[in-house]
Design an enzyme around this catalytic site. Structure first.
Site, PDB file in Angstrom:
ATOM      1  CG  ASP A   1      -1.598   1.160   1.406  1.00 18.41           C
ATOM      2  OD1 ASP A   1      -2.325   1.606   0.557  1.00 18.41           O
ATOM      3  OD2 ASP A   1      -1.541   1.675   2.706  1.00 18.41           O
ATOM      4  CG  PHE A   2       1.544   5.620  -1.884  1.00 22.42           C
ATOM      5  CD1 PHE A   2       3.081   5.721  -1.542  1.00 22.42           C
ATOM      6  CD2 PHE A   2       0.874   6.954  -1.650  1.00 22.42           C
ATOM      7  CE1 PHE A   2       3.601   6.812  -1.828  1.00 22.42           C
ATOM      8  CE2 PHE A   2       1.479   8.199  -1.886  1.00 22.42           C
ATOM      9  CZ  PHE A   2       2.881   8.081  -1.832  1.00 22.42           C
ATOM     10  CG  ASP A   3      -1.797   7.399   0.457  1.00 26.60           C
ATOM     11  OD1 ASP A   3      -1.593   8.874   0.674  1.00 26.60           O
ATOM     12  OD2 ASP A   3      -2.423   6.977  -0.657  1.00 26.60           O
TER      13      ASP A   3
ATOM     14  CG  ASP B   1      -2.284   2.441   6.331  1.00 27.93           C
ATOM     15  OD1 ASP B   1      -2.280   2.138   5.235  1.00 27.93           O
ATOM     16  OD2 ASP B   1      -2.585   3.373   6.873  1.00 27.93           O
TER      17      ASP B   1
HETATM   18 MG   LIG Z   1      -2.970   3.357   3.475  1.00 27.53          MG
END
Ligand SMILES: [Mg+2]
Length: 256
Positions: A26-28, A203
């Site tokens: 994932d990124f954010d 996350d």
């Molecule tokens: Mg995220």
């Protein structure tokens, strides 16, 4: 590296030596800090270099998978061309096979957009994000009591319509006209690539669908607090990057 749990370091070293490995992140909030203004999100220092390093290794697939559109993900992450981008929770792929949207689904998305626009009307800080198969309602910049009212109106309104698939994340509710989730995307990528093991980092609540499809021998890493099905947990994006660095250096050492 020292902040990683010992069993996780050992697992990463084992997976680093396997023939075909797929790394999905994932990124954010996973490789970037969460920021108030979504367009301000940037990868933490060193993250792109590590992802590019993994992506350039033979028999190694490196995937960024996000709720953002592929266009936004590519722009904000600065990911190089060797990194596969998967956007809209798995509905869009930079490698080309985007999901087909039919006329009924397009019409439904327009109705969702009208309804969410009406709900967001006159509420400061609500941001609507229109994607190929969905509308996401972001309330991160909205006063908390109003944010809850907006989310409640979406849940009891367009979220209940037939054909609407709801995904809730942190300060966001997303209404899609097709069932998509990161788990389905990871499974399909795994099959195409023929990975011997998958490493997945995330996350948020939406990443749980990804952790749920991991098999024995895969590695799931939850970043930060919150309930999770992942086997491993690290505190923050810096530690998530440490895990990727362990994988990269291990793979370079074991597969010269
Ligand atoms: Mg995220």
């Amino acid at each position: 590296v020292s902040d990683l749990p010992e069993p996780l370091q050992a697992e990463l070293a084992r997976v680093a030596g396997l023939p075909r490995v797929m790394v999905c992140s994932d990124f954010d909030g996973t490789l970037s800090q969460i920021v108030l203004v979504p367009d301000d999100a940037r990868p933490i220092a060193g993250a792109v270099a590590t992802l590019d390093g993994l992506a350039r290794l033979p028999e190694t697939e490196c995937v960024l998978i996000s709720g953002r559109t592929v266009a936004a993900l590519g722009q904000l992450s600065g990911a190089g061309p060797d990194i596969v981008l998967v956007g809209s929770h798995g509905a869009e792929f930079s490698t080309g096979f985007a999901t087909q949207v039919d006329d009924d689904q397009r019409a439904l998305r327009e109705r969702i957009l009208s309804a969410t626009t009406a709900i967001a009307d006159d509420v400061a800080g609500v941001r609507l994000e229109v994607k190929p198969i969905s509308v996401a309602v972001h309330v991160r910049q909205t006063a908390p009591d109003q944010a809850e009212q907006v989310l409640a109106a979406v849940r009891s309104g367009p979220a209940t319509w037939p054909g609407v698939h709801v995904t809730e994340g942190k300060q966001v509710i997303e209404l899609a006209v097709q069932p998509v989730d990161k788990g389905t995307a990871i499974e399909s990528l795994r099959e195409q690539f023929g990975a011997d093991a998958v490493v997945f980092l995330g996350d948020d609540v939406t990443d749980e669908r990804g952790f749920a499809v991991l098999a024995p021998g895969d590695i799931g890493i939850k970043v930060g607090d919150g309930a999770t099905a992942a086997q491993y947990r690290v505190a923050d994006p810096e530690s998530a990057l440490s895990a990727l660095d362990v994988l990269l250096s291990g793979r370079r050492a074991q597969r010269p």
